[in-house]
Motif scaffolding. Structure first.
Motif, PDB file in Angstrom:
ATOM      1  N   PRO A  50      23.908  21.822  43.112  1.00 24.22           N
ATOM      2  CA  PRO A  50      24.045  23.277  43.221  1.00 24.22           C
ATOM      3  C   PRO A  50      25.233  23.838  42.436  1.00 24.22           C
ATOM      4  O   PRO A  50      25.116  24.852  41.768  1.00 24.22           O
ATOM      5  N   TYR A  51      26.391  23.164  42.523  1.00 25.58           N
ATOM      6  CA  TYR A  51      27.590  23.676  41.833  1.00 25.58           C
ATOM      7  C   TYR A  51      28.451  22.499  41.415  1.00 25.58           C
ATOM      8  O   TYR A  51      28.665  21.572  42.201  1.00 25.58           O
ATOM      9  N   ILE A  52      28.981  22.515  40.172  1.00 26.23           N
ATOM     10  CA  ILE A  52      29.656  21.306  39.677  1.00 26.23           C
ATOM     11  C   ILE A  52      31.100  21.512  39.241  1.00 26.23           C
ATOM     12  O   ILE A  52      31.736  20.568  38.779  1.00 26.23           O
ATOM     13  N   GLU A  53      31.643  22.711  39.392  1.00 24.22           N
ATOM     14  CA  GLU A  53      32.978  22.965  38.854  1.00 24.22           C
ATOM     15  C   GLU A  53      33.987  23.281  39.957  1.00 24.22           C
ATOM     16  O   GLU A  53      33.632  23.710  41.043  1.00 24.22           O
ATOM     17  N   LEU A  54      35.244  23.080  39.626  1.00 21.99           N
ATOM     18  CA  LEU A  54      36.333  23.462  40.511  1.00 21.99           C
ATOM     19  C   LEU A  54      37.198  24.469  39.764  1.00 21.99           C
ATOM     20  O   LEU A  54      37.526  24.269  38.608  1.00 21.99           O
ATOM     21  N   GLY A  55      37.543  25.555  40.400  1.00 16.87           N
ATOM     22  CA  GLY A  55      38.374  26.553  39.740  1.00 16.87           C
ATOM     23  C   GLY A  55      38.490  27.783  40.602  1.00 16.87           C
ATOM     24  O   GLY A  55      38.163  27.775  41.801  1.00 16.87           O
ATOM     25  N   ASN A  56      38.948  28.863  39.985  1.00 10.64           N
ATOM     26  CA  ASN A  56      39.135  30.094  40.737  1.00 10.64           C
ATOM     27  C   ASN A  56      37.829  30.840  40.977  1.00 10.64           C
ATOM     28  O   ASN A  56      37.715  31.621  41.924  1.00 10.64           O
ATOM     29  N   ASP A  57      36.836  30.609  40.111  1.00 13.50           N
ATOM     30  CA  ASP A  57      35.605  31.401  40.195  1.00 13.50           C
ATOM     31  C   ASP A  57      34.919  31.269  41.555  1.00 13.50           C
ATOM     32  O   ASP A  57      34.531  32.267  42.154  1.00 13.50           O
ATOM     33  N   ILE A  58      34.758  30.049  42.041  1.00  9.76           N
ATOM     34  CA  ILE A  58      33.991  29.822  43.250  1.00  9.76           C
ATOM     35  C   ILE A  58      34.663  30.432  44.478  1.00  9.76           C
ATOM     36  O   ILE A  58      34.004  30.723  45.474  1.00  9.76           O
ATOM     37  N   ILE A  59      35.990  30.645  44.429  1.00 10.82           N
ATOM     38  CA  ILE A  59      36.680  31.254  45.574  1.00 10.82           C
ATOM     39  C   ILE A  59      37.005  32.725  45.328  1.00 10.82           C
ATOM     40  O   ILE A  59      37.644  33.369  46.161  1.00 10.82           O
ATOM     41  N   SER A  60      36.538  33.290  44.210  1.00  9.00           N
ATOM     42  CA  SER A  60      36.798  34.706  43.933  1.00  9.00           C
ATOM     43  C   SER A  60      36.197  35.646  44.978  1.00  9.00           C
ATOM     44  O   SER A  60      36.785  36.705  45.244  1.00  9.00           O
ATOM     45  N   PRO A  61      35.064  35.315  45.633  1.00 12.78           N
ATOM     46  CA  PRO A  61      34.561  36.220  46.669  1.00 12.78           C
ATOM     47  C   PRO A  61      35.523  36.414  47.844  1.00 12.78           C
ATOM     48  O   PRO A  61      35.371  37.367  48.620  1.00 12.78           O
ATOM     49  N   PHE A  62      36.513  35.533  47.951  1.00 14.61           N
ATOM     50  CA  PHE A  62      37.488  35.651  49.030  1.00 14.61           C
ATOM     51  C   PHE A  62      38.685  36.520  48.634  1.00 14.61           C
ATOM     52  O   PHE A  62      39.706  36.531  49.321  1.00 14.61           O
ATOM     53  N   ILE A  81      40.323  36.228  45.724  1.00 12.50           N
ATOM     54  CA  ILE A  81      41.245  35.470  44.884  1.00 12.50           C
ATOM     55  C   ILE A  81      40.779  35.583  43.437  1.00 12.50           C
ATOM     56  O   ILE A  81      39.975  34.779  42.958  1.00 12.50           O
ATOM     57  N   ALA A  82      41.253  36.620  42.789  1.00 11.51           N
ATOM     58  CA  ALA A  82      40.858  36.893  41.408  1.00 11.51           C
ATOM     59  C   ALA A  82      42.053  36.602  40.508  1.00 11.51           C
ATOM     60  O   ALA A  82      42.819  37.488  40.142  1.00 11.51           O
ATOM     61  N   ASP A  83      42.214  35.337  40.165  1.00 10.34           N
ATOM     62  CA  ASP A  83      43.391  34.855  39.448  1.00 10.34           C
ATOM     63  C   ASP A  83      43.041  34.637  37.983  1.00 10.34           C
ATOM     64  O   ASP A  83      42.672  33.537  37.578  1.00 10.34           O
ATOM     65  N   LEU A  84      43.186  35.673  37.176  1.00 11.89           N
ATOM     66  CA  LEU A  84      42.787  35.614  35.770  1.00 11.89           C
ATOM     67  C   LEU A  84      43.679  34.672  34.966  1.00 11.89           C
ATOM     68  O   LEU A  84      43.200  33.929  34.112  1.00 11.89           O
ATOM     69  N   ASN A  85      44.979  34.706  35.227  1.00 12.10           N
ATOM     70  CA  ASN A  85      45.926  33.978  34.387  1.00 12.10           C
ATOM     71  C   ASN A  85      46.339  32.623  34.949  1.00 12.10           C
ATOM     72  O   ASN A  85      47.272  31.992  34.450  1.00 12.10           O
ATOM     73  N   ASN A  86      45.640  32.181  35.999  1.00 14.11           N
ATOM     74  CA  ASN A  86      45.822  30.830  36.548  1.00 14.11           C
ATOM     75  C   ASN A  86      47.280  30.513  36.899  1.00 14.11           C
ATOM     76  O   ASN A  86      47.804  29.454  36.550  1.00 14.11           O
ATOM     77  N   ASN A  87      47.926  31.448  37.591  1.00 15.11           N
ATOM     78  CA  ASN A  87      49.318  31.203  37.991  1.00 15.11           C
ATOM     79  C   ASN A  87      49.512  31.336  39.507  1.00 15.11           C
ATOM     80  O   ASN A  87      50.642  31.474  39.974  1.00 15.11           O
ATOM     81  N   PHE A  88      48.400  31.293  40.258  1.00  8.61           N
ATOM     82  CA  PHE A  88      48.434  31.331  41.723  1.00  8.61           C
ATOM     83  C   PHE A  88      48.977  32.656  42.261  1.00  8.61           C
ATOM     84  O   PHE A  88      49.438  32.718  43.403  1.00  8.61           O
ATOM     85  N   MET A  89      48.929  33.701  41.446  1.00  6.26           N
ATOM     86  CA  MET A  89      49.400  35.016  41.878  1.00  6.26           C
ATOM     87  C   MET A  89      48.262  36.026  41.802  1.00  6.26           C
ATOM     88  O   MET A  89      47.424  35.963  40.894  1.00  6.26           O
ATOM     89  N   VAL A  90      48.237  36.948  42.763  1.00  8.94           N
ATOM     90  CA  VAL A  90      47.316  38.075  42.721  1.00  8.94           C
ATOM     91  C   VAL A  90      48.089  39.337  43.095  1.00  8.94           C
ATOM     92  O   VAL A  90      49.198  39.266  43.635  1.00  8.94           O
ATOM     93  N   ILE A  91      47.492  40.487  42.798  1.00  9.18           N
ATOM     94  CA  ILE A  91      48.067  41.760  43.207  1.00  9.18           C
ATOM     95  C   ILE A  91      47.291  42.253  44.422  1.00  9.18           C
ATOM     96  O   ILE A  91      46.062  42.391  44.371  1.00  9.18           O
ATOM     97  N   LYS A  92      47.996  42.483  45.516  1.00 12.59           N
ATOM     98  CA  LYS A  92      47.375  42.933  46.754  1.00 12.59           C
ATOM     99  C   LYS A  92      48.120  44.165  47.244  1.00 12.59           C
ATOM    100  O   LYS A  92      49.314  44.089  47.542  1.00 12.59           O
ATOM    101  N   GLU A  93      47.396  45.280  47.283  1.00 12.48           N
ATOM    102  CA  GLU A  93      47.986  46.559  47.697  1.00 12.48           C
ATOM    103  C   GLU A  93      49.250  46.866  46.890  1.00 12.48           C
ATOM    104  O   GLU A  93      50.264  47.322  47.424  1.00 12.48           O
ATOM    105  N   GLY A  94      49.188  46.580  45.596  1.00  7.72           N
ATOM    106  CA  GLY A  94      50.288  46.893  44.696  1.00  7.72           C
ATOM    107  C   GLY A  94      51.413  45.886  44.675  1.00  7.72           C
ATOM    108  O   GLY A  94      52.380  46.049  43.916  1.00  7.72           O
ATOM    109  N   ASN A  95      51.311  44.842  45.483  1.00  5.56           N
ATOM    110  CA  ASN A  95      52.369  43.834  45.559  1.00  5.56           C
ATOM    111  C   ASN A  95      51.906  42.511  44.960  1.00  5.56           C
ATOM    112  O   ASN A  95      50.729  42.157  45.060  1.00  5.56           O
TER     113      ASN A  95
END
Length: 534
Positions: free
Chosen positions: A230-242, A244-258
């Motif tokens: 069904p799914y063969i990769e590991l990365g940010n994509d599969i957990i983006s529905p939660f 976690i939209a990490d475009l630059n792969n640095n474990f940081m996101v912007i949440k409510e401006g922070n």
């Protein structure tokens, strides 16, 4: 392809820099006072209009190309016309990325650089921050000599934000590429499998789980084997529905401006629990943590039957080989909170910095600045992204622009790299001008823009590509090596062995012992500087 002679010329040029340092030096060439630069302030220099100089001036311009791409782009008709119209003659120094790390060290050690450096593959943030004396601050040049770039920064303020270094000055110039999407990789699914099993396109993580179960258990490829993955990769994509939209792969996101370090967040914990559920039921590839890109590609293009059900891709035709027609791009999957998150950028995946530097070795900085400013028009930018008008681009009577078909046997993307600077170098295409660019919706850049309509409205503001100080660059490698490594190790352990609830507090405590607080402070300080740029 780079010809052998080109590579040897580039190497000999780089090796000769040590000797050249004795001839030119940089002591008398520094500073940022445009009016006081005697060499370019002669009567030959024209502050406005063309030519830039009445008597020809030669600039040495270095750029780095992928692998063995070579220097064919220098024959771009727009670049040739630019030489004629400006009276600025360019001596191109085209280096290969294959040996650039070594040559870059030689170049910096020499203390004497070419007049201009083009392309963000040449020098990165840390290269510039740790060698500021080699690069001219460009703020005054932008103000006085670069009306095209100045207007672009006013129209798209993010260009100034990403280009401003921690000391408040601009040392490198940005680019805004044309016809770029807002989304990065998007969900792609085998529609033939769905139809065969009578399933609808999944809309939520729960529905996606049910589809994965059916793909695994009901032999949708019809070969009588239970070989479906069904799914063969590991990365940010599969957990983006939660969230976690990490475009630059640095474990940081912007949440409510922070700015938030998400690997210690509740959302990430829930994502890990979901991944563990998928893995424990055989819905994730059992070789998830051991396979390389070659092994993964072989599964995507399995010769006998398609075996991969779901993926995240730029476009479906890029990876599935002869099975590409079976796959379709679908809207982003809704997460547990009911929201959809697309990894990308609401302002577009099209901004870059460090695309042009003017060095303190240059005797003609105003000339170089005015020359660089010629790249920041709409027509110049599209010709330096795809190729020249009349060669690659057709300008139509109604002032629209279409791309010609590449030569037989050549992919469109390869042709564009052959004919232009492509991703590298200064550019600015105004958002309003993009409506004049007509691309085929069936392939390449046009196809991506068509697919982008499915997810662009959900593109999530990423933690930006912020700038760090020299001191921060000294601390970051140790912190990120330890912390990133531990996060990745524990993600693998939590997915394969579970125990997330029981082990969570110990996991967070260990991150704190590794200096997480200091890492977060460096990231958030850099983010505060970025957001404060006006």
């Amino acid at each position: 392809m780079v010809q052998h002679s080109n590579k040897m010329t580039a190497k000999k040029w780089a090796m000769g820099l040590l000797g050249a340092a004795m001839v030119f030096g940089i002591a008398g060439c520094g500073g940022n006072n445009v009016a006081n630069n005697v060499e370019s302030g002669t009567s030959s220099y024209n502050k406005e209009g063309l030519p830039i100089v009445n008597e020809p001036v030669k600039l040495k311009v270095l750029t780095v190309r992928w692998g063995s791409m070579g220097d064919t782009f220098t024959q771009n008709q727009w670049l040739k016309d630019l030489e004629k119209n400006t009276n600025v003659k360019i001596e191109w120094q085209v280096m290969s990325s294959n040996d650039w790390a070594e040559q870059k060290s030689i170049l910096l050690a020499s203390g004497t650089l070419p007049d201009v450096i083009i392309g963000n593959q040449s020098f990165g943030d840390s290269d510039i921050v740790n060698n500021l004396s080699y690069f001219r601050p460009l703020d005054d040049y932008i103000e006085q000599n670069m009306p095209n770039l100045k207007a672009a920064m006013q129209e798209t303020p993010e260009m100034k934000k990403i280009s401003t270094f921690p000391d408040g000055k601009i040392y490198s110039l940005p680019a805004r590429l044309p016809s770029r999407p807002k989304s990065s990789r998007q969900p792609v699914i085998n529609k033939v499998w769905l139809d065969k099993l009578g399933l609808e396109v999944p809309d939520t993580v729960d529905e996606l789980y049910s589809v994965f179960k059916a793909f695994k258990e009901k032999d949708p490829n019809g070969n009588g084997k239970q070989d479906e993955i069904p799914y063969i990769e590991l990365g940010n994509d599969i957990i983006s529905p939660f969230g976690i939209a990490d475009l630059n792969n640095n474990f940081m996101v912007i949440k409510e401006g922070n700015a938030v370090f998400y690997p210690t967040s509740e959302e990430y914990k829930k994502a890990l629990e979901w991944e563990n559920k998928l893995y424990s039921e055989g819905l994730l590839d059992k070789e998830l943590f051991t396979q390389d890109d070659t092994m993964r590609s072989a599964k995507f293009q399995n010769p006998d039957a398609p075996i991969v059900g779901f993926s995240y891709q730029w476009t479906p035709d890029a990876v599935f080989g002869k099975w590409s027609d079976q796959y379709v791009t679908i809207p982003p999957i809704a997460g547990p909170d009911g929201n959809r998150y697309t990894i990308g950028n609401p302002i577009g995946m099209n901004l870059a910095r460090n695309e042009l530097l003017i060095t303190t070795s240059s005797k003609y900085p105003e000339v170089a600045a005015r020359w660089a400013d010629q790249f920041y028009t709409n027509e110049a930018s599209i010709q330096n992204f795809w190729g020249a008008i009349g060669t690659v681009i057709q300008k139509n009577d109604n002032n629209t622009y279409t791309l010609m078909d590449p030569p037989n046997g050549t992919s469109a993307d390869a042709w564009y790299w052959d004919q232009s600077l492509r991703d590298f170098g200064p550019k600015y295409v105004s958002p309003s001008f993009e409506k004049s660019i007509v691309l085929s919706p069936k392939s390449g850049d046009g196809l991506k823009l068509e697919l982008d309509k499915l997810g662009s409205e959900f593109a999530t503001t990423p933690f930006p590509n912020v700038m760090y100080t020299a001191e921060e660059f000294q601390e970051l490698p140790t912190l990120t090596t330890d912390i990133d490594g531990y996060v990745n190790t524990m993600r693998a352990q939590f997915i394969t062995k579970g125990g997330i609830d029981k082990g969570w507090d110990d996991y967070v405590n260990q991150l704190n012992k590794m200096g997480l607080e200091k890492l977060i402070k460096i990231r958030t300080d850099a983010y505060s500087r970025y957001t404060s740029v006006k």
